[in-house]
Motif scaffolding. Sequence first.
Motif, mmCIF file in Angstrom:
data_model
loop_
_atom_site.group_PDB
_atom_site.id
_atom_site.type_symbol
_atom_site.label_atom_id
_atom_site.label_comp_id
_atom_site.label_asym_id
_atom_site.label_seq_id
_atom_site.Cartn_x
_atom_site.Cartn_y
_atom_site.Cartn_z
ATOM 1 N N VAL A 196 -2.983 -20.059 15.201
ATOM 2 C CA VAL A 196 -3.985 -21.025 15.359
ATOM 3 C C VAL A 196 -5.550 -20.872 14.720
ATOM 4 C CG1 VAL A 196 -5.213 -22.633 17.155
ATOM 5 C CG2 VAL A 196 -2.739 -21.964 17.440
ATOM 6 N N ALA A 197 -5.810 -19.741 15.059
ATOM 7 C CA ALA A 197 -7.189 -19.354 14.613
ATOM 8 C C ALA A 197 -7.107 -19.231 12.757
ATOM 9 C CB ALA A 197 -7.730 -18.117 15.110
ATOM 10 N N TRP A 198 -5.901 -18.580 12.679
ATOM 11 C CA TRP A 198 -5.789 -18.331 11.027
ATOM 12 C C TRP A 198 -5.742 -19.779 10.216
ATOM 13 C CZ3 TRP A 198 -6.512 -15.812 6.994
ATOM 14 C CH2 TRP A 198 -5.790 -15.857 5.793
ATOM 15 N N GLU A 199 -5.111 -20.661 10.843
ATOM 16 C CA GLU A 199 -4.995 -22.015 10.001
ATOM 17 C C GLU A 199 -6.439 -22.589 10.080
ATOM 18 O OE1 GLU A 199 -2.508 -23.652 8.727
ATOM 19 O OE2 GLU A 199 -1.468 -21.708 9.082
ATOM 20 N N ARG A 200 -7.331 -22.344 10.879
ATOM 21 C CA ARG A 200 -8.642 -22.854 10.963
ATOM 22 C C ARG A 200 -9.442 -21.892 9.933
ATOM 23 N NH1 ARG A 200 -9.014 -23.618 17.431
ATOM 24 N NH2 ARG A 200 -7.833 -25.825 17.439
ATOM 25 N N ILE A 201 -9.167 -20.549 9.771
ATOM 26 C CA ILE A 201 -9.866 -19.839 9.061
ATOM 27 C C ILE A 201 -9.667 -19.851 7.390
ATOM 28 C CG2 ILE A 201 -10.218 -17.449 8.375
ATOM 29 C CD1 ILE A 201 -9.936 -16.841 11.316
ATOM 30 N N ARG A 202 -8.446 -20.171 7.155
ATOM 31 C CA ARG A 202 -7.927 -20.101 5.901
ATOM 32 C C ARG A 202 -8.245 -21.625 5.186
ATOM 33 N NH1 ARG A 202 -3.260 -22.669 4.134
ATOM 34 N NH2 ARG A 202 -1.987 -23.530 5.698
ATOM 35 N N ARG A 203 -8.616 -22.671 6.043
ATOM 36 C CA ARG A 203 -9.113 -23.851 5.250
ATOM 37 C C ARG A 203 -10.518 -24.020 5.299
ATOM 38 N NH1 ARG A 203 -4.471 -25.223 8.531
ATOM 39 N NH2 ARG A 203 -2.856 -26.648 7.064
ATOM 40 N N SER A 204 -11.115 -22.868 5.663
ATOM 41 C CA SER A 204 -12.804 -22.925 5.757
ATOM 42 C C SER A 204 -13.326 -22.363 4.616
ATOM 43 C CB SER A 204 -13.354 -22.856 7.035
ATOM 44 O OG SER A 204 -14.705 -22.737 7.195
ATOM 45 N N LYS A 205 -14.488 -22.706 3.914
ATOM 46 C CA LYS A 205 -15.261 -22.033 3.126
ATOM 47 C C LYS A 205 -16.386 -21.444 3.787
ATOM 48 C CE LYS A 205 -13.924 -24.832 -0.811
ATOM 49 N NZ LYS A 205 -13.086 -23.712 -1.448
ATOM 50 N N ALA A 206 -16.671 -21.498 5.212
ATOM 51 C CA ALA A 206 -17.751 -21.166 5.754
ATOM 52 C C ALA A 206 -17.656 -19.524 5.758
ATOM 53 C CB ALA A 206 -17.890 -21.530 7.419
ATOM 54 N N PRO A 207 -18.748 -18.887 6.059
ATOM 55 C CA PRO A 207 -18.560 -17.356 6.039
ATOM 56 C C PRO A 207 -17.893 -16.967 7.129
ATOM 57 C CG PRO A 207 -20.886 -18.135 5.919
ATOM 58 C CD PRO A 207 -20.051 -19.231 5.928
ATOM 59 N N ILE A 208 -16.852 -15.834 7.009
ATOM 60 C CA ILE A 208 -16.271 -15.302 8.274
ATOM 61 C C ILE A 208 -16.915 -14.810 9.354
ATOM 62 C CG2 ILE A 208 -16.089 -12.935 7.050
ATOM 63 C CD1 ILE A 208 -13.368 -14.769 9.259
ATOM 64 N N GLY A 209 -18.340 -14.464 8.895
ATOM 65 C CA GLY A 209 -19.324 -13.790 10.129
ATOM 66 C C GLY A 209 -19.816 -14.915 10.906
ATOM 67 N N GLY A 210 -19.631 -16.355 10.525
ATOM 68 C CA GLY A 210 -19.848 -17.378 11.444
ATOM 69 C C GLY A 210 -18.564 -17.906 11.973
ATOM 70 N N LEU A 211 -17.549 -18.036 11.352
ATOM 71 C CA LEU A 211 -16.055 -18.474 11.819
ATOM 72 C C LEU A 211 -15.603 -17.798 13.224
ATOM 73 C CD1 LEU A 211 -14.220 -19.276 8.617
ATOM 74 C CD2 LEU A 211 -15.024 -20.729 10.376
ATOM 75 N N LEU A 212 -15.893 -16.357 13.118
ATOM 76 C CA LEU A 212 -15.680 -15.378 14.307
ATOM 77 C C LEU A 212 -16.424 -15.797 15.491
ATOM 78 C CD1 LEU A 212 -15.124 -11.892 12.477
ATOM 79 C CD2 LEU A 212 -13.307 -13.638 13.291
ATOM 80 N N MET A 213 -17.582 -16.203 15.503
ATOM 81 C CA MET A 213 -18.363 -16.776 16.528
ATOM 82 C C MET A 213 -18.228 -18.109 16.829
ATOM 83 S SD MET A 213 -20.680 -14.242 17.458
ATOM 84 C CE MET A 213 -22.417 -15.072 17.521
ATOM 85 N N ASP A 214 -17.465 -18.722 16.223
ATOM 86 C CA ASP A 214 -17.054 -20.314 16.403
ATOM 87 C C ASP A 214 -15.936 -20.452 17.499
ATOM 88 O OD1 ASP A 214 -16.378 -23.022 16.643
ATOM 89 O OD2 ASP A 214 -16.416 -23.321 14.391
ATOM 90 N N GLN A 215 -16.311 -20.721 18.877
ATOM 91 C CA GLN A 215 -15.559 -20.666 19.928
ATOM 92 C C GLN A 215 -14.439 -21.445 19.671
ATOM 93 O OE1 GLN A 215 -15.962 -18.267 22.500
ATOM 94 N NE2 GLN A 215 -17.300 -17.680 20.666
ATOM 95 N N SER A 216 -14.453 -22.734 18.976
ATOM 96 C CA SER A 216 -13.401 -23.689 18.677
ATOM 97 C C SER A 216 -12.207 -23.002 17.619
ATOM 98 C CB SER A 216 -13.599 -25.156 18.036
ATOM 99 O OG SER A 216 -14.433 -24.892 16.875
ATOM 100 N N VAL A 217 -12.657 -21.740 16.960
ATOM 101 C CA VAL A 217 -11.735 -20.946 16.136
ATOM 102 C C VAL A 217 -11.306 -19.901 16.880
ATOM 103 C CG1 VAL A 217 -11.822 -19.638 13.914
ATOM 104 C CG2 VAL A 217 -12.955 -21.654 14.322
ATOM 105 N N LEU A 218 -11.911 -19.016 17.566
ATOM 106 C CA LEU A 218 -11.683 -17.886 18.092
ATOM 107 C C LEU A 218 -12.598 -17.816 19.519
ATOM 108 C CD1 LEU A 218 -10.038 -15.065 18.010
ATOM 109 C CD2 LEU A 218 -11.953 -14.333 16.897
ATOM 110 N N ALA A 219 -11.935 -17.877 20.546
ATOM 111 C CA ALA A 219 -12.479 -17.864 21.919
ATOM 112 C C ALA A 219 -12.782 -16.321 22.182
ATOM 113 C CB ALA A 219 -11.815 -18.582 22.767
#
Length: 278
Positions: A137-160
Amino acid sequence: MPEGHTLHRLAGELTAVFGGREVEVSSPQGRFAGSAELLTGQVLVGAESWGKHLFVEFPDDRFVHVHLGLYGKFDVHAGVDVVPEPVGQVRLRLETERSYADLRGATACELLTRDERDAIVARSGPDPLRDDADPTVAWERIRRSKAPIGGLLMDQSVLAGVGNVYRAEVLFRHRLDPYRPGSSLRVGQWRAMWDDLVVLMADGVRTGRIDTVRPEHTPEAMGRPPRRDDHGGEVYVYRRNGMPCHVCGHAVRTAELQGRNLFWCSHCQRRYRSRALQ
C-alpha cells in the motif's frame, strides 16, 4: 513528537495494567468530562496503536482516541500503595484501586465510535509494527510520487508511525539521497527499507529507545564516547549536524525539508541523478 514505537509500547502498557478491568475514568481538567462520565465504571477492553494514533477500547464499540502531538504525555503508574490526587492539567485519568494513568498536553483526546476509529485508520498508511500491515500500500503511493523520499517517509498517509529519527536513520542505512523522488526508487529498495523498519521499530518497542547503528559502529566497537541526547539511543545522522559520520568521517549535514529538520551524510548518501539527465 513521539514516534510509532512509543505508541505501541504505551498501548501494551495500558493493556497490561488496565485491560479486562473496571476502571474509573475522569477528566480533572474538565475538557473530557462528558465522555469520561459515559465510560467510568466500565471494563477497559484493551489498547492498540496505529502509527501515532492510540485507541483505548471500551464496551459497545467505543474508543478513546489519543494523539500525543508534540507535547503530550500519557504516564502509567502500576502497583502504587495510594493513588494520588491529580496534579496539573490532567485531561484524562484512568484509575483502579492501585494503578492510574494520567494524560496531559495531548493534541487529541476524544471518544469515537468504531466507524470513526476505522476512518482514521483508513486515512493512515501501513504501520511497520502491525502484523496486518501491507507494505505494498505504501509502495503504490511512493512509486507514483515525484516528492522526495525523505518527505514521503514522514507522510502518515503513506507510512504510519515513522518520524524524524527513523526517517533519517533508515535513509542513511540504505544509502539513499533524502531528496530522491519516490518514483525513482525500485521496489527492492523499498522492501529493504520496510523490512529494516520492522526490525528497528520492534527493537524500539522492546527497549524504549531508538538504536540504529550496526554492531561495528557502536561506541564499544569504535572506541568512541556514547551519544548524549535527550532522545537516547545510538544513531548515525539524527541531530549530529557537523559531526563526523561514523562510516566515512565526512560531516553530517542538515537542512529543512517540508518544515522538519533533515539530517544526512552527503558522502554516504550520494546525490541522486536521473539517468535521463546524464
